[in-house]
Motif scaffolding. Structure first.
Motif, PDB file in Angstrom:
ATOM      1  N   PRO A   1      10.683 -15.894  -2.655  1.00  0.00           N
ATOM      2  CA  PRO A   1      11.695 -15.311  -3.527  1.00  0.00           C
ATOM      3  C   PRO A   1      11.512 -13.820  -3.761  1.00  0.00           C
ATOM      4  O   PRO A   1      12.127 -13.266  -4.655  1.00  0.00           O
ATOM      5  N   PHE A   2      10.679 -13.159  -2.972  1.00  0.00           N
ATOM      6  CA  PHE A   2      10.426 -11.738  -3.212  1.00  0.00           C
ATOM      7  C   PHE A   2      11.607 -10.901  -2.742  1.00  0.00           C
ATOM      8  O   PHE A   2      12.320 -11.282  -1.820  1.00  0.00           O
ATOM      9  N   SER A   3      11.779  -9.757  -3.371  1.00  0.00           N
ATOM     10  CA  SER A   3      12.864  -8.869  -2.972  1.00  0.00           C
ATOM     11  C   SER A   3      12.300  -7.774  -2.062  1.00  0.00           C
ATOM     12  O   SER A   3      11.138  -7.388  -2.175  1.00  0.00           O
ATOM     13  N   TYR A   4      13.111  -7.323  -1.161  1.00  0.00           N
ATOM     14  CA  TYR A   4      12.687  -6.353  -0.148  1.00  0.00           C
ATOM     15  C   TYR A   4      13.618  -5.156  -0.145  1.00  0.00           C
ATOM     16  O   TYR A   4      14.806  -5.310  -0.437  1.00  0.00           O
ATOM     17  N   PRO A   5      13.129  -3.967   0.232  1.00  0.00           N
ATOM     18  CA  PRO A   5      11.727  -3.696   0.591  1.00  0.00           C
ATOM     19  C   PRO A   5      10.799  -3.904  -0.601  1.00  0.00           C
ATOM     20  O   PRO A   5      11.162  -3.624  -1.732  1.00  0.00           O
ATOM     21  N   ASN A   6       9.610  -4.398  -0.299  1.00  0.00           N
ATOM     22  CA  ASN A   6       8.634  -4.768  -1.310  1.00  0.00           C
ATOM     23  C   ASN A   6       7.481  -3.766  -1.214  1.00  0.00           C
ATOM     24  O   ASN A   6       6.795  -3.711  -0.212  1.00  0.00           O
ATOM     25  N   VAL A   7       7.327  -2.950  -2.248  1.00  0.00           N
ATOM     26  CA  VAL A   7       6.294  -1.915  -2.220  1.00  0.00           C
ATOM     27  C   VAL A   7       5.002  -2.494  -2.804  1.00  0.00           C
ATOM     28  O   VAL A   7       4.929  -2.805  -3.982  1.00  0.00           O
ATOM     29  N   ILE A   8       4.009  -2.669  -1.935  1.00  0.00           N
ATOM     30  CA  ILE A   8       2.704  -3.194  -2.348  1.00  0.00           C
ATOM     31  C   ILE A   8       1.769  -2.004  -2.518  1.00  0.00           C
ATOM     32  O   ILE A   8       1.609  -1.198  -1.592  1.00  0.00           O
ATOM     33  N   VAL A   9       1.173  -1.904  -3.691  1.00  0.00           N
ATOM     34  CA  VAL A   9       0.314  -0.754  -3.966  1.00  0.00           C
ATOM     35  C   VAL A   9      -1.104  -1.202  -4.305  1.00  0.00           C
ATOM     36  O   VAL A   9      -1.323  -2.251  -4.899  1.00  0.00           O
ATOM     37  N   LEU A  10      -2.050  -0.354  -3.908  1.00  0.00           N
ATOM     38  CA  LEU A  10      -3.414  -0.476  -4.406  1.00  0.00           C
ATOM     39  C   LEU A  10      -3.527   0.597  -5.479  1.00  0.00           C
ATOM     40  O   LEU A  10      -3.473   1.801  -5.180  1.00  0.00           O
ATOM     41  N   VAL A  11      -3.633   0.156  -6.732  1.00  0.00           N
ATOM     42  CA  VAL A  11      -3.653   1.084  -7.865  1.00  0.00           C
ATOM     43  C   VAL A  11      -5.092   1.397  -8.247  1.00  0.00           C
ATOM     44  O   VAL A  11      -5.914   0.488  -8.408  1.00  0.00           O
TER      45      VAL A  11
END
Ligand SMILES: [Zn+2]
Length: 142
Positions: free
Chosen positions: A81-91
């Motif tokens: 159910p994720f929305s795209y584009p999906n920004v994955i961050v290493l914080v």
């Protein structure tokens, strides 16, 4: 509070070591594991401190402030159910440890390394809250 039922969202594996983290999110708190002996912060939670091998762990509430240490924009394949584009961050949290999350409320092309971000919370089910990050208002802290 009502939520659309989305049974396909992945569920976290909750253990005695990380339960405080997920329960914290339910209270809209970002909590980090800290070794009771040497006060080293670590995420994800572990049963033993890798620095001093201590077994007694406590947790502290993080401010939620940090900066983008690294990121990737996932566009394909789009997995519900994720929305795209999906920004994955290493914080890089200001407390000094790092956390993988999603960055929302931003144009993926505007994301930069070092960008100040702040934690927010998303209730994705009646019993599950996830952390997300948003661009921090007002830019870097003075
Ligand atoms: Zn330790």
């Amino acid at each position: 509070m009502t939520h659309e039922r989305r049974p396909s969202i992945p569920r976290p594996g909750i253990t005695d070591d990380n339960r405080f983290f997920w329960e914290g999110l339910r209270r809209r708190e970002l909590r980090l594991q800290r070794c009771a002996a040497c006060h080293r912060l670590q995420h994800p939670p572990l049963p033993m401190c890798p620095a001093c091998h201590g077994l007694e762990m406590e947790s502290v509430r993080a401010s939620g402030r940090g900066t983008v240490h690294s990121y990737v924009v996932a566009e394909h394949p789009a997995i519900p159910p994720f929305s795209y584009p999906n920004v994955i961050v290493l914080v890089e949290l200001e407390e000094g440890t790092r956390l993988v999350s999603r960055l929302v409320g931003v144009d993926p092309e505007a994301v930069t390394i070092g960008m100040p971000v702040t934690a927010d919370f998303e209730d994705v089910a009646d019993d599950l809250t996830l952390h997300v990050f948003r661009p921090a208002d007002g830019g870097p802290d003075a």
